[in-house]
Design an enzyme around this catalytic site. Structure first.
Site, PDB file in Angstrom:
ATOM      1  N   SER A   1       0.821  -1.206   0.000  1.00  0.00           N
ATOM      2  CA  SER A   1       0.000   0.000   0.000  1.00  0.00           C
ATOM      3  C   SER A   1       0.858   1.260   0.000  1.00  0.00           C
ATOM      4  O   SER A   1       2.010   1.259   0.450  1.00  0.00           O
ATOM      5  CB  SER A   1      -0.902   0.016   1.233  1.00  0.00           C
ATOM      6  OG  SER A   1      -1.765  -1.092   1.234  1.00  0.00           O
TER       7      SER A   1
HETATM    8  N1  SAH Z   1      -1.290  -4.746   3.947  1.00  0.00           N
HETATM    9  C1  SAH Z   1      -0.489  -4.717   2.748  1.00  0.00           C
HETATM   10  C2  SAH Z   1      -1.328  -4.515   1.508  1.00  0.00           C
HETATM   11  C3  SAH Z   1      -1.683  -5.795   0.934  1.00  0.00           C
HETATM   12  S1  SAH Z   1      -2.611  -5.760  -0.557  1.00  0.00           S
HETATM   13  C4  SAH Z   1       0.565  -3.632   2.856  1.00  0.00           C
HETATM   14  O1  SAH Z   1       0.875  -3.203   3.927  1.00  0.00           O
HETATM   15  O2  SAH Z   1       1.118  -3.223   1.854  1.00  0.00           O
HETATM   16  C5  SAH Z   1      -4.043  -6.633  -0.009  1.00  0.00           C
HETATM   17  C6  SAH Z   1      -3.835  -8.053   0.405  1.00  0.00           C
HETATM   18  O3  SAH Z   1      -5.111  -8.570   0.790  1.00  0.00           O
HETATM   19  C7  SAH Z   1      -3.331  -8.972  -0.701  1.00  0.00           C
HETATM   20  O4  SAH Z   1      -2.163  -9.606  -0.296  1.00  0.00           O
HETATM   21  C8  SAH Z   1      -4.482  -9.957  -0.897  1.00  0.00           C
HETATM   22  O5  SAH Z   1      -4.067 -11.267  -1.228  1.00  0.00           O
HETATM   23  C9  SAH Z   1      -5.163  -9.921   0.454  1.00  0.00           C
HETATM   24  N2  SAH Z   1      -6.555 -10.373   0.457  1.00  0.00           N
HETATM   25  C10 SAH Z   1      -7.524 -10.133  -0.455  1.00  0.00           C
HETATM   26  N3  SAH Z   1      -8.681 -10.724  -0.082  1.00  0.00           N
HETATM   27  C11 SAH Z   1      -8.444 -11.343   1.107  1.00  0.00           C
HETATM   28  C12 SAH Z   1      -9.246 -12.136   1.992  1.00  0.00           C
HETATM   29  N4  SAH Z   1     -10.529 -12.421   1.738  1.00  0.00           N
HETATM   30  N5  SAH Z   1      -8.668 -12.606   3.114  1.00  0.00           N
HETATM   31  C13 SAH Z   1      -7.360 -12.344   3.398  1.00  0.00           C
HETATM   32  N6  SAH Z   1      -6.565 -11.621   2.601  1.00  0.00           N
HETATM   33  C14 SAH Z   1      -7.087 -11.117   1.464  1.00  0.00           C
END
Ligand code: SAH
Length: 231
Positions: free
Chosen positions: A71
């Site tokens: 993010s």
């Molecule tokens: N928190 C991260 C951003 C990750 S992007 C950061 O600090 O940069 C969002 C993440 O959510 C992805 O890795 C994706 O695989 C996960 N995701 C999407 N749907 C999900 C679900 N239903 N349960 C758990 N994780 C999920």
């Protein structure tokens, strides 16, 4: 200076580059000094592929593989502040918090000092195991990880004082509301896949839930089910 690949280093990891990022966050309304300090000192370049490390201190989302992203620092700061800040500007210390969407673990690491026990769920197993190794190497020790679908929350550990969702569902998941403690907060981007999403903060009150809009954001979609195998 010639240190490389460490938490100090040259060029992109210099104090000046990081300070520039912090100034940007401040001008965007991030005012909690503890959160700004955490972002200033956390080595974001260790959360992305080496080929992208020169861009790690720009205020942008970057790809982390498997179609996912790390993010944007501003959005991480905004969500952290929304989860923790009190009206008088002080920060809550949470006893239990849940994160959905571990990804590379950057938001997890930013949040960890403000929480006694942090629980983090990721549906893509290889991302989760990399994040777990990375945070262990950084000595972030108060996090428990789980490879699962975050739409179910983490019933065995509920209720939570805070829940942060870092992927966008198209509706607010009821299960997550149910897993909030009294006065607990859920910070979640909600909206259609590929469309405009609103960052929401939902607070559990004595007689229900209070809903606040925090602005437009763009997240990868929150998807149902664990991802099975490589694609
Ligand atoms: N928190 C991260 C951003 C990750 S992007 C950061 O600090 O940069 C969002 C993440 O959510 C992805 O890795 C994706 O695989 C996960 N995701 C999407 N749907 C999900 C679900 N239903 N349960 C758990 N994780 C999920």
């Amino acid at each position: 200076m010639n240190a490389r690949g460490t938490t100090q280093g040259i060029g992109m990891t210099s104090a000046r580059t990081r300070d520039r990022l912090i100034k940007r966050l401040e001008s965007g309304g991030i005012h909690a000094p503890q959160i700004l300090d955490r972002i200033r000192t956390l080595p974001r370049h260790l959360f992305v592929d080496e080929a992208l490390s020169s861009r790690a201190y720009e205020d942008n989302a970057l790809p982390i593989g498997k179609g996912q992203t790390i993010s944007q620092p501003y959005v991480v700061a905004l969500m952290t502040q929304a989860l923790l800040e009190e009206p008088d500007g002080s920060l809550r210390q949470l006893s239990k918090a849940l994160e959905i969407g571990t990804g590379c673990g950057y938001q997890t690491a930013v949040l960890s000092p403000f929480v006694r026990q942090l629980f983090s769920i990721e549906r893509i197993a290889p991302l989760l195991s990399d994040a777990r190794d990375r945070l262990r190497a950084m000595q972030v020790g108060n996090v428990r990880f789980r490879n699962d679908d975050g739409f179910g929350g983490w019933p065995g550990q509920a209720p939570f004082d805070g829940i942060i969702v870092t992927a966008a569902p198209d509706h607010i998941p009821d299960v997550l509301l149910e897993q909030l403690a009294p006065d607990g907060r859920l910070v979640v981007p909600v909206g259609p896949h590929g469309g405009e999403q609103q960052l929401l903060r939902i607070t559990r009150t004595d007689d229900g839930f209070r809903r606040e809009k925090l602005g437009a954001v763009a997240f990868v979609p929150m998807l149902e089910g664990k991802e099975k195998g490589p694609r």
